[in-house]
Enzyme design. Structure first.
Site, PDB file in Angstrom:
ATOM      1  N   LYS A 209      36.599  35.917  88.108  1.00 54.74           N
ATOM      2  CA  LYS A 209      37.775  35.601  87.898  1.00 54.74           C
ATOM      3  C   LYS A 209      37.807  34.374  86.738  1.00 54.74           C
ATOM      4  O   LYS A 209      38.308  34.394  85.847  1.00 54.74           O
ATOM      5  CB  LYS A 209      38.724  34.741  88.797  1.00 54.74           C
ATOM      6  CG  LYS A 209      40.022  34.642  88.757  1.00 54.74           C
ATOM      7  CD  LYS A 209      40.860  34.633  89.896  1.00 54.74           C
ATOM      8  CE  LYS A 209      40.652  33.613  90.910  1.00 54.74           C
ATOM      9  NZ  LYS A 209      41.366  32.116  90.844  1.00 54.74           N
ATOM     10  N   SER A 210      36.849  33.515  87.084  1.00 56.21           N
ATOM     11  CA  SER A 210      36.389  32.237  86.326  1.00 56.21           C
ATOM     12  C   SER A 210      36.199  32.668  84.819  1.00 56.21           C
ATOM     13  O   SER A 210      36.730  32.319  83.826  1.00 56.21           O
ATOM     14  CB  SER A 210      35.585  31.160  86.776  1.00 56.21           C
ATOM     15  OG  SER A 210      36.033  30.506  87.731  1.00 56.21           O
TER      16      SER A 210
ATOM     17  N   ARG B 230      38.054  32.742  81.053  1.00 61.38           N
ATOM     18  CA  ARG B 230      37.510  32.057  80.032  1.00 61.38           C
ATOM     19  C   ARG B 230      37.308  33.136  78.882  1.00 61.38           C
ATOM     20  O   ARG B 230      37.437  32.812  77.794  1.00 61.38           O
ATOM     21  CB  ARG B 230      36.227  31.499  80.350  1.00 61.38           C
ATOM     22  CG  ARG B 230      36.264  30.109  80.900  1.00 61.38           C
ATOM     23  CD  ARG B 230      35.105  29.730  81.973  1.00 61.38           C
ATOM     24  NE  ARG B 230      35.145  28.565  82.617  1.00 61.38           N
ATOM     25  CZ  ARG B 230      35.677  28.028  83.359  1.00 61.38           C
ATOM     26  NH1 ARG B 230      36.578  29.049  84.202  1.00 61.38           N
ATOM     27  NH2 ARG B 230      35.699  27.042  84.136  1.00 61.38           N
TER      28      ARG B 230
ATOM     29  N   ARG C 262      50.222  21.358  92.159  1.00 55.23           N
ATOM     30  CA  ARG C 262      48.685  20.782  92.274  1.00 55.23           C
ATOM     31  C   ARG C 262      48.635  19.611  90.944  1.00 55.23           C
ATOM     32  O   ARG C 262      49.411  19.733  89.884  1.00 55.23           O
ATOM     33  CB  ARG C 262      47.897  22.116  91.716  1.00 55.23           C
ATOM     34  CG  ARG C 262      48.016  23.010  93.079  1.00 55.23           C
ATOM     35  CD  ARG C 262      47.113  24.108  92.772  1.00 55.23           C
ATOM     36  NE  ARG C 262      45.876  23.870  92.644  1.00 55.23           N
ATOM     37  CZ  ARG C 262      44.779  24.827  92.358  1.00 55.23           C
ATOM     38  NH1 ARG C 262      45.132  25.967  92.087  1.00 55.23           N
ATOM     39  NH2 ARG C 262      43.710  24.490  92.107  1.00 55.23           N
TER      40      ARG C 262
ATOM     41  N   GLN D 274      37.568  22.799  85.684  1.00 56.05           N
ATOM     42  CA  GLN D 274      38.772  22.995  84.902  1.00 56.05           C
ATOM     43  C   GLN D 274      39.010  21.703  84.185  1.00 56.05           C
ATOM     44  O   GLN D 274      39.447  21.716  83.096  1.00 56.05           O
ATOM     45  CB  GLN D 274      39.774  23.097  86.158  1.00 56.05           C
ATOM     46  CG  GLN D 274      39.913  24.361  86.746  1.00 56.05           C
ATOM     47  CD  GLN D 274      40.976  24.644  87.672  1.00 56.05           C
ATOM     48  OE1 GLN D 274      41.707  23.841  88.035  1.00 56.05           O
ATOM     49  NE2 GLN D 274      40.733  25.669  88.307  1.00 56.05           N
TER      50      GLN D 274
ATOM     51  N   ASP E 277      35.040  27.083  96.316  1.00 54.50           N
ATOM     52  CA  ASP E 277      35.860  27.936  96.594  1.00 54.50           C
ATOM     53  C   ASP E 277      35.365  28.746  98.087  1.00 54.50           C
ATOM     54  O   ASP E 277      36.258  29.913  98.398  1.00 54.50           O
ATOM     55  CB  ASP E 277      36.096  29.084  95.671  1.00 54.50           C
ATOM     56  CG  ASP E 277      36.795  28.364  94.485  1.00 54.50           C
ATOM     57  OD1 ASP E 277      37.360  27.210  94.666  1.00 54.50           O
ATOM     58  OD2 ASP E 277      36.438  28.906  93.171  1.00 54.50           O
TER      59      ASP E 277
ATOM     60  N   LYS F 217      43.630  22.656  96.350  1.00 52.91           N
ATOM     61  CA  LYS F 217      43.568  24.213  95.983  1.00 52.91           C
ATOM     62  C   LYS F 217      44.624  24.851  95.947  1.00 52.91           C
ATOM     63  O   LYS F 217      45.862  24.124  96.230  1.00 52.91           O
ATOM     64  CB  LYS F 217      42.331  24.627  96.683  1.00 52.91           C
ATOM     65  CG  LYS F 217      40.959  24.202  96.658  1.00 52.91           C
ATOM     66  CD  LYS F 217      40.643  24.401  94.940  1.00 52.91           C
ATOM     67  CE  LYS F 217      39.664  23.216  94.477  1.00 52.91           C
ATOM     68  NZ  LYS F 217      39.270  23.282  93.137  1.00 52.91           N
TER      69      LYS F 217
ATOM     70  N   ARG G 116      43.585  23.465 101.902  1.00 45.27           N
ATOM     71  CA  ARG G 116      42.535  24.432 102.559  1.00 45.27           C
ATOM     72  C   ARG G 116      42.068  23.771 103.760  1.00 45.27           C
ATOM     73  O   ARG G 116      41.574  24.471 104.475  1.00 45.27           O
ATOM     74  CB  ARG G 116      41.678  25.142 101.714  1.00 45.27           C
ATOM     75  CG  ARG G 116      42.048  26.046 100.801  1.00 45.27           C
ATOM     76  CD  ARG G 116      40.864  26.576  99.910  1.00 45.27           C
ATOM     77  NE  ARG G 116      41.736  27.936  98.934  1.00 45.27           N
ATOM     78  CZ  ARG G 116      41.268  28.425  98.139  1.00 45.27           C
ATOM     79  NH1 ARG G 116      40.063  27.760  97.643  1.00 45.27           N
ATOM     80  NH2 ARG G 116      41.574  28.858  97.388  1.00 45.27           N
TER      81      ARG G 116
ATOM     82  N   ARG H  24      42.528  33.202  99.481  1.00 41.10           N
ATOM     83  CA  ARG H  24      41.194  32.868 100.071  1.00 41.10           C
ATOM     84  C   ARG H  24      41.401  32.700 101.661  1.00 41.10           C
ATOM     85  O   ARG H  24      40.623  33.143 102.390  1.00 41.10           O
ATOM     86  CB  ARG H  24      40.514  31.922  99.380  1.00 41.10           C
ATOM     87  CG  ARG H  24      39.877  32.130  98.166  1.00 41.10           C
ATOM     88  CD  ARG H  24      38.682  31.371  97.568  1.00 41.10           C
ATOM     89  NE  ARG H  24      38.877  31.337  96.061  1.00 41.10           N
ATOM     90  CZ  ARG H  24      38.443  32.390  95.420  1.00 41.10           C
ATOM     91  NH1 ARG H  24      38.017  33.675  96.070  1.00 41.10           N
ATOM     92  NH2 ARG H  24      38.341  32.514  93.943  1.00 41.10           N
TER      93      ARG H  24
HETATM   94  C1  S3P Z   1      37.106  26.979  88.498  1.00 40.29           C
HETATM   95  C2  S3P Z   1      36.891  25.659  88.950  1.00 40.29           C
HETATM   96  C3  S3P Z   1      37.185  25.199  90.394  1.00 40.29           C
HETATM   97  C4  S3P Z   1      37.543  26.473  91.311  1.00 40.29           C
HETATM   98  C5  S3P Z   1      38.326  27.214  90.987  1.00 40.29           C
HETATM   99  C6  S3P Z   1      38.113  27.801  89.447  1.00 40.29           C
HETATM  100  C7  S3P Z   1      37.338  27.380  87.338  1.00 40.29           C
HETATM  101  O1  S3P Z   1      38.191  24.252  90.342  1.00 40.29           O
HETATM  102  O2  S3P Z   1      38.020  25.672  92.600  1.00 40.29           O
HETATM  103  O3  S3P Z   1      38.818  28.248  91.785  1.00 40.29           O
HETATM  104  O4  S3P Z   1      37.510  28.573  86.979  1.00 40.29           O
HETATM  105  O5  S3P Z   1      36.909  26.439  86.340  1.00 40.29           O
HETATM  106  P1  S3P Z   1      38.029  22.639  90.065  1.00 40.29           P
HETATM  107  O6  S3P Z   1      37.753  22.651  88.453  1.00 40.29           O
HETATM  108  O7  S3P Z   1      39.601  22.273  90.104  1.00 40.29           O
HETATM  109  O8  S3P Z   1      37.276  22.211  90.964  1.00 40.29           O
END
Ligand code: S3P
Length: 439
Positions: free
Chosen positions: A25-26, A30, A124, A171, A317, A344, A348, A391
């Site tokens: 997903k990340s 991107r 958030r 992030q 995660d 999150k 969680r 999750r």
């Molecule tokens: C992510 C970074 C993490 C992660 C999220 C995805 C990303 O968050 O928990 O599920 O894709 O950069 P944080 O950067 O807030 O820790």
């Protein structure tokens, strides 16, 4: 009363097979965002077609980026960093990655836009990205630290910054890097607590002027990113559900192919090794700069462990499913430094401890820590409030494969944000998971 179709999981026998898990997903998010800034067409193979990713894709289309879906790839017609003012509010659904990364990119892109999300995302914290962006002298506003965020085209001169990240967040780091793509000069980021580096890897792969030395990242702009073909690895965070389900099952063996093994994502492997897990990684290679490999998992008798703060960003995660593993491991496991777990898709720490303790798991909750007393059997049978968190939902369904009584979750829709094929994949492996009609 409204009928709700949800999911129920029940005691399962062995799990076996060779599978590929959904794409990362990340990296999928991107790949869309960064290829939109290239000049020319990028082909993305194996893009994850989950809600979080498709929301970012729709946002890019609203910014007048042409995107075409072909048989086995998406084609992104990058405009070298030029976007048009959107006609609509940009809606990111449940995705923190989508909104935080795009806020950075758009804040220096000379456009006017409003960015928002669903109820969970709207609670958030956003100040963590707004503060460094203000240091860069961009025009951006927030709503008491929350969404909606607005960016304005006021022709300000953006300035590169020297920023030390106090929170171990990819992030926030990626938001600054994407804002820096359009900011003349060298932006320097110092990471006190290193986090996943997918943005750095992809930017470098596409030709950005980015240097990383120890915990210092320097990006010098302007940059002219060149399109290349991208192939998305399997998501280690989705693989984590399969890995732990197989470890806890008897007489089971599953091979997961082409899983992303980025060092900053795979803290779970280190923790599970200490818990006596039988896991072998084979066939390591790279997809566009990202390490991937095949993971072979065999049933194991897990033992309890202590997990300290230093590994948190490499495991962030995976805590929900790791808490399930700890519930069935022999002995008492302890987890420390869990502050970030509270911000999150749900808090969680509380959503998982509520769900587990309602289902018979003995635990002690601290302010940012938890102790879980593992037992060979756990009761189960209690309805799970997922708090709209994918999750939490998936972790508790896996709990139901091992508890005495079945697990029913309140809702299943949010699973689509990251793992749309969850039920089918576990059914294929031999697990008992089925639709359940609730009134
Ligand atoms: C992510 C970074 C993490 C992660 C999220 C995805 C990303 O968050 O928990 O599920 O894709 O950069 P944080 O950067 O807030 O820790």
């Amino acid at each position: 009363m409204k009928k709700i179709i949800t999911l129920k999981s029940s005691k399962s026998k062995s799990l076996n097979g060779i599978i590929t898990v959904p794409s990362d997903k990340s990296i999928s998010i991107r790949s869309l965002i960064i290829s939109s800034t290239c000049l020319g067409n990028t082909k993305i193979f194996k893009l994850l077609e989950s809600e979080d990713v498709l929301n970012t894709l729709k946002v890019l289309k609203n910014l007048k980026i042409k995107i075409i879906k072909n048989n086995d790839y998406y084609e992104i017609f990058g405009q070298g960093g030029f976007f048009s003012d959107p006609q609509k509010i940009l809606h990111f659904g449940n995705s923190g990655t989508g909104v935080r990364l795009m806020a950075g990119l758009l804040s220096t892109s000379a456009i006017n836009a409003t960015l928002t999300g669903d109820k969970s995302l709207s609670s958030r914290p956003m100040k963590r990205i707004i503060d460094p962006l203000h240091e860069m002298n961009v025009s951006i506003t927030h709503n008491n630290g929350l969404l909606p965020i607005k960016v304005f085209n006021r022709n300000n001169q953006h300035i590169p910054i020297n920023h030390t990240l106090n929170v171990g967040s990819a992030q926030v780091k990626s938001c600054i890097l994407l804002a820096a793509l359009n900011t003349k000069g060298t932006t320097k980021i110092v990471e006190k607590i290193p986090s996943r580096d997918h943005t750095e890897i992809m930017l470098k792969f596409l030709g950005a002027n980015l240097i990383k030395e120890k915990n210092v990242i320097k990006l010098t702009s302007p940059n002219f990113l060149k399109p290349k073909e991208l192939k998305i690895p399997g998501d280690f965070s989705s693989a984590a559900f399969v890995i732990i389900a197989v470890l806890l099952s008897k007489k089971s063996k599953v091979t997961l192919k082409d899983v992303g093994l980025n060092y900053y994502r795979t803290g779970l492997l280190d923790v599970l090794k200490k818990m006596n897990a039988n896991i072998t990684v084979k066939n390591k290679r790279k997809f566009n700069g990202e390490i991937v490999g095949d993971i072979e998992v065999v049933s194991s008798n897990l033992v309890a462990t202590v997990v300290n703060k230093s590994i948190v960003p490499r495991l962030i995660d995976e805590y929900p499913i790791l808490f399930v593993a700890a519930s069935f491991a022999s002995g008492t496991s302890e987890f420390y430094g869990l502050k970030e777990l509270k911000v999150k898709e749900s808090n969680r720490l509380s959503s998982m401890s509520n769900a587990l303790s309602k289902n018979g798991v003995k635990l002690e909750l601290g302010n940012d820590s938890i102790k879980i007393y593992g037992e060979e059997t756990q009761e189960g049978g209690s309805h799970v409030e997922t708090e709209n968190d994918h999750r939490v939902a998936m972790s508790m369904l896996i709990f139901g494969f091992f508890s005495n009584k079945s697990i029913v979750i309140d809702e299943m829709e949010m699973i689509k944000t990251s793992f749309p094929s969850f039920r089918e994949l576990f059914q294929k492996l031999g697990a008992k998971i089925e639709y359940f009609q609730k009134f």
